[in-house]
Scaffold this active site. Sequence first.
Site, short mmCIF file in Angstrom:
data_model
loop_
_atom_site.label_atom_id
_atom_site.label_comp_id
_atom_site.label_asym_id
_atom_site.label_seq_id
_atom_site.Cartn_x
_atom_site.Cartn_y
_atom_site.Cartn_z
N GLU A 155 53.44 -48.02 17.12
CA GLU A 155 53.95 -48.81 16.40
C GLU A 155 55.54 -49.02 16.38
OE1 GLU A 155 51.60 -47.08 15.38
OE2 GLU A 155 50.18 -48.32 14.83
N HIS A 197 44.33 -48.96 4.27
CA HIS A 197 44.12 -50.28 4.92
C HIS A 197 43.95 -51.42 4.43
CE1 HIS A 197 42.94 -47.45 8.29
NE2 HIS A 197 42.72 -48.49 9.28
C1 TPP Z 1 49.19 -45.88 13.07
C2 TPP Z 1 47.90 -46.54 13.24
N1 TPP Z 1 47.82 -47.42 14.20
C3 TPP Z 1 46.79 -48.03 14.61
C4 TPP Z 1 45.43 -47.70 13.82
C5 TPP Z 1 44.23 -48.20 14.12
N2 TPP Z 1 43.18 -47.49 14.84
C6 TPP Z 1 42.50 -46.81 14.18
S1 TPP Z 1 41.56 -45.66 15.41
C7 TPP Z 1 42.53 -46.24 16.44
C8 TPP Z 1 42.23 -45.51 17.96
C9 TPP Z 1 42.34 -44.23 17.72
O1 TPP Z 1 42.20 -43.43 19.13
P1 TPP Z 1 42.08 -41.90 19.14
O2 TPP Z 1 43.27 -41.31 18.60
O3 TPP Z 1 41.80 -41.69 20.76
O4 TPP Z 1 40.88 -41.59 18.25
P2 TPP Z 1 39.44 -41.93 18.23
O5 TPP Z 1 38.89 -43.21 17.63
O6 TPP Z 1 39.09 -42.19 20.05
O7 TPP Z 1 38.39 -40.94 17.85
C10 TPP Z 1 43.18 -47.28 16.12
C11 TPP Z 1 44.23 -48.21 17.10
C12 TPP Z 1 45.43 -46.79 12.88
N3 TPP Z 1 44.54 -46.44 12.24
N4 TPP Z 1 46.74 -46.15 12.66
#
Ligand code: TPP
Lengths: 330, 326
Positions: free
Chosen positions: B60, B129
């Site tokens: 971000e 959220h």
């Molecule tokens: C700071 C932040 N940015 C965006 C999000 C939205 N978001 C939730 S899960 C996710 C993807 C996370 O990917 P990863 O860390 O690889 O975990 P996975 O879902 O693959 O287990 C995003 C972009 C968030 N929760 N927090």
Amino acid sequence: MATVEEKAGSGGRRVSEEVLKGFFREMLLIRRFEEKVEERFRAGELPGFLHVAIGQEAAATGVCAALERDDVIASTHRAHAHAIAKGTPVERIMAELYGKVEGCSRGYGGSMHLYDVAVGNLGANAVVAGGIPGIVGAALAFQMRGEPRVAVAFFGDGATNTGTFHESLNLAQLWKVPAVFSLENNGWAESTPARQQLPLPVDELAKRALAYGMKTIEADGQDVEAVYLAALAAREHAVAGKGPVLVHLRTHRLTGHYVGDPQVYRDKDELRRERETKDPIELLRARLELSESELETIDAAATAEVTAAVEFAKAGTDPPPEDALKYVYA
Amino acid sequence: MPEVTYREAVRDALTHALRTDERVFLMGEDIGEMGGSMGVTQGLLDEFGPKRIRNTPISEMAIVGTGIGSAMQGMRPVVEIMYEDFLTLSMEQLVNQAAKHRTMSGGQVSVPLTIRTQGGAGWSPGAQHAQQLEAWFVHVPGLKVVFASTPADVRGLLWASIQDENPVLFFEHRTLYPIKGEVPDELEPIPLGRARIHREGEDVTVVATGRLVHEALEAAEAAEQEGISVEVVDPRTLQPLDEETILESVRKTTRCVTAHEAVTRGGFGAELAAVVQHGAFDWLDAPIERVGAKFGPLPFAPALEQWVVPHAADVLDAVRRTVARA
Ligand SMILES: Cc1ncc(C[n+]2csc(CCOP(=O)(O)OP(=O)(O)O)c2C)c(N)n1
Ligand SMILES: [Mg+2]
């Protein structure tokens, strides 16, 4: 700066079949739990939204099995498997998803905020990478007090793109705190594939820790034995005061990012292939050569536990609305 | 006039901007193939390609910072922060950089950056959220802050924000995406700094933002049954603020209620109350009432969440209190 890389199990260590069977039971319990919450969510019974760890059961199970009860973890939005593996009864997790007072966060947290401090779960975080710095701090506390404990941060490949992750690794290594960074690299951040979020080849993500001079251990995240041995080695290293370790687990998200995700961005054939070849539970079942009847017995027990958890949750107590501010201040 | 959803209205403004101004491009998490986590950018990748619809890593601070740098170099970036809760991760770039470059450079540069984000309760996602953080940014000179509550407003205000020479924090409310409303045939920008009077009334002015505009309108209908005539004003932009329209309304009705979903304490309603008491002191017949969320992080269980955030009934109660005074 010299860094050590080793393959899990290179010490020639092996895990007994009995222990592996225990892992199998837990992984299947997680799978049945996740399937059940998908079903209950679709039935409209669960508020909010859910991320399940189908395909990533070995990572949670193997890492938590290597921990002692008073070691601590922090989890992510994909939290159910970690919570189960760290020892919270499934009925209390289910009750949380139903928003009940009997839930592990008393109905205040929800799917992405499962806490159970009594078993060392310091909480799951809905902000990607949000829990990692706190784990460095927990490890610092253990170090300062001379306690033989480790703190483990779970996170995904997507989280390694945050500043939070990099600052945490840097500080953890600088102060050599007993932390373990458990990277569950499923190659996806929601809809965003590795090639759109990682300048490195997806399998080389552990290189990020090398920049801080941190020890890294690689393991196949679908092989629970390899995960367990990797985590065990990481724990030993950290608790011996040699510094933190990044454990890189290559894994596979065999479902959508969240329950209901139509996955328009994902190649359906590839997903089917992954389901057929990368399912950690199938892989372990084949390896253990479980007979049909053995499998049925284990499955029936897992299913019964999960079904009972739903009943427990549904019979739970709704928090009185006017208690909403009960825990704002200590 | 065509009827569109709030979601379509946002997309429409983005599409229009991308078609008519080649400097415009989008950055954000999952805005490509998936079309954004709220579905706002669906179809844009197909039309404009990955150079202009840029899927980003979860970074971000870098997303906003890159927006700032490219804006200063003559681009017109529109960045999406998936949930306004995650604005917290880009705070440094927003507060210390975007807001201040123009002043620090003695006017040499400007930062024509639009930061779209969304939030709001009503669907039990838990504490991280669904926050409403718009008031924070009103406290930062150099930023503009928009919070649109209808399809027509969100479309015209977004188009105006993209054309604005300044960094604009553009808040959308999650529960409003499916609502429908008429929009003008032609997309005209709605100038920032102009309030909208949604409903005229004689007895009480309710100044409401976001979801609470709709709750206030519902409360106004109910108040009508009780013989209380309520005027509902939506400032639409919190900075700059159309003080004149609000003050004129209160001078007419002599009573004022502020209403937003964010927590009451330190919320935008506090600023509104200060503006109104100062500008309409001699007209006021009752203390200004503030409606907002109770002072706690949003709990998960639906009954708890609903108890924390305000609804039409809370606005109606506040309206009654102001009338009971005089
Ligand atoms: C700071 C932040 N940015 C965006 C999000 C939205 N978001 C939730 S899960 C996710 C993807 C996370 O990917 P990863 O860390 O690889 O975990 P996975 O879902 O693959 O287990 C995003 C972009 C968030 N929760 N927090
Ligand atoms: Mg991932």
